[in-house]
Design an enzyme around this catalytic site. Sequence first.
Site, PDB file in Angstrom:
ATOM      1  N   GLY A  81     -16.672  10.418  30.534  1.00 55.26           N
ATOM      2  CA  GLY A  81     -15.836  10.641  31.713  1.00 55.26           C
ATOM      3  C   GLY A  81     -14.452  11.146  31.314  1.00 55.26           C
ATOM      4  N   GLY A 159     -27.934  14.357  36.194  1.00 56.17           N
ATOM      5  CA  GLY A 159     -27.486  14.986  34.940  1.00 56.17           C
ATOM      6  C   GLY A 159     -28.250  14.335  33.797  1.00 56.17           C
ATOM      7  N   ILE A 161     -27.702  11.606  32.090  1.00 58.45           N
ATOM      8  CA  ILE A 161     -27.948  10.162  32.213  1.00 58.45           C
ATOM      9  C   ILE A 161     -28.940   9.883  33.346  1.00 58.45           C
ATOM     10  CG2 ILE A 161     -26.884   7.922  32.763  1.00 58.45           C
ATOM     11  CD1 ILE A 161     -24.422   8.886  31.128  1.00 58.45           C
ATOM     12  N   ASP A 265     -22.050  -1.841  36.854  1.00 62.16           N
ATOM     13  CA  ASP A 265     -21.483  -1.884  35.498  1.00 62.16           C
ATOM     14  C   ASP A 265     -20.085  -1.288  35.511  1.00 62.16           C
ATOM     15  OD1 ASP A 265     -21.458  -2.285  32.657  1.00 62.16           O
ATOM     16  OD2 ASP A 265     -21.738  -0.117  32.428  1.00 62.16           O
ATOM     17  N   HIS A 289     -18.427  -3.056  32.399  1.00 58.62           N
ATOM     18  CA  HIS A 289     -18.439  -1.662  31.908  1.00 58.62           C
ATOM     19  C   HIS A 289     -18.928  -1.605  30.454  1.00 58.62           C
ATOM     20  CE1 HIS A 289     -16.489   2.566  32.315  1.00 58.62           C
ATOM     21  NE2 HIS A 289     -17.548   2.598  31.543  1.00 58.62           N
ATOM     22  N   SER A 292     -22.176   1.973  27.412  1.00 58.59           N
ATOM     23  CA  SER A 292     -22.307   2.646  26.096  1.00 58.59           C
ATOM     24  C   SER A 292     -22.051   1.693  24.937  1.00 58.59           C
ATOM     25  CB  SER A 292     -21.345   3.842  26.029  1.00 58.59           C
ATOM     26  OG  SER A 292     -20.005   3.387  26.011  1.00 58.59           O
TER      27      SER A 292
END
Length: 325
Positions: A81, A159, A161, A265, A289, A292
Amino acid sequence: MAKAKVYVTRRVPKPGMDLLAEHFDIDVYEDEEAIPHDVLVNAMKAKPYDALYCLLTDDIDKEVLEAAGPQLRIVATMSVGYEHIDLQECAKRDILVANTPGVSTDSVAELTVALLLMTARRLSEGVESVKQGEWGDWRPKWLCGTELTGATLGIYGLGRIGFNVGRRLKPFGFSQIYYTDVHEVSYAKDIDAEFIDFDGLIQKCDFICVCCNLTPQTRHMFNADVFKKMKNNAILINTGRGGVIQHDDLVEALKNGDIAAAGLDVTEPEPLPLDHPLVLLKNCVILPHMGSNTWDSRNAMSEIAARNCIAAISNQTPEGNVCTS
Ligand SMILES: O=C(O)C(=O)CO
């Protein structure tokens, strides 16, 4: 020849730090927490940095860029992002912006599936009940959740993800997978996903996974009007950005039964205050969050952001180049 100077807003994983230290003269903000904005502005004024290596917690606005001065070549963010970076101000100053696409696709897609299962099958309530000594005799109606088999799945944002979420969820046997995006995409056929407009998505789907970026178009896309149109049994999962959902409206929708549950998340704000109404709701599962948060992803992200700095300083196009024009 003197090495180019890079400011790094947090100590990042070793592969990134090593690469930066090998190529540049680096200064690092040594703290576990995000750098305060005024500290970043002052750091930028203190030395003429050629690159700014930042994280998604850093607001890279006009003030930071002005403080940095005209020699700044790139803002490299260790994230996919980049809504925390003022792209227009960067474009005006010919500053490149680069992100780290691709390397967290699998980790975020895995986490999305985990969160969907946690929410649908009420796993956090189950874990908590064991810890709180609430696990009594087997009860026929206790902690019953929702099956994925035969349900309709919607993906908002197909996209990298979103597609990988669909690929992982397809074997669960959904009756139909729908997706909404700006355009139809050819690879949707690989997961038998059907393009549908936003109104169709929210009205037809039992599960909706939000996998899009935060843009002016997607901000607060999920609001009271939308919740009213969604199915009462619908479960909403968000691993994109918190700002895509209007959180006050979500509280009401979860309380009123406009939708059944949500798994988040990402929230607005982050971190979500402990006394936020969503934290208190049983039908809302919230993670901090951590999409990743795998060493594979984080090491790779740290390295790509460093490589993006190296590319920009050598007058090459960074691999995570974000178009700023
Ligand atoms: O890379 C990003 O944009 C993230 O949100 C990290 O999980």
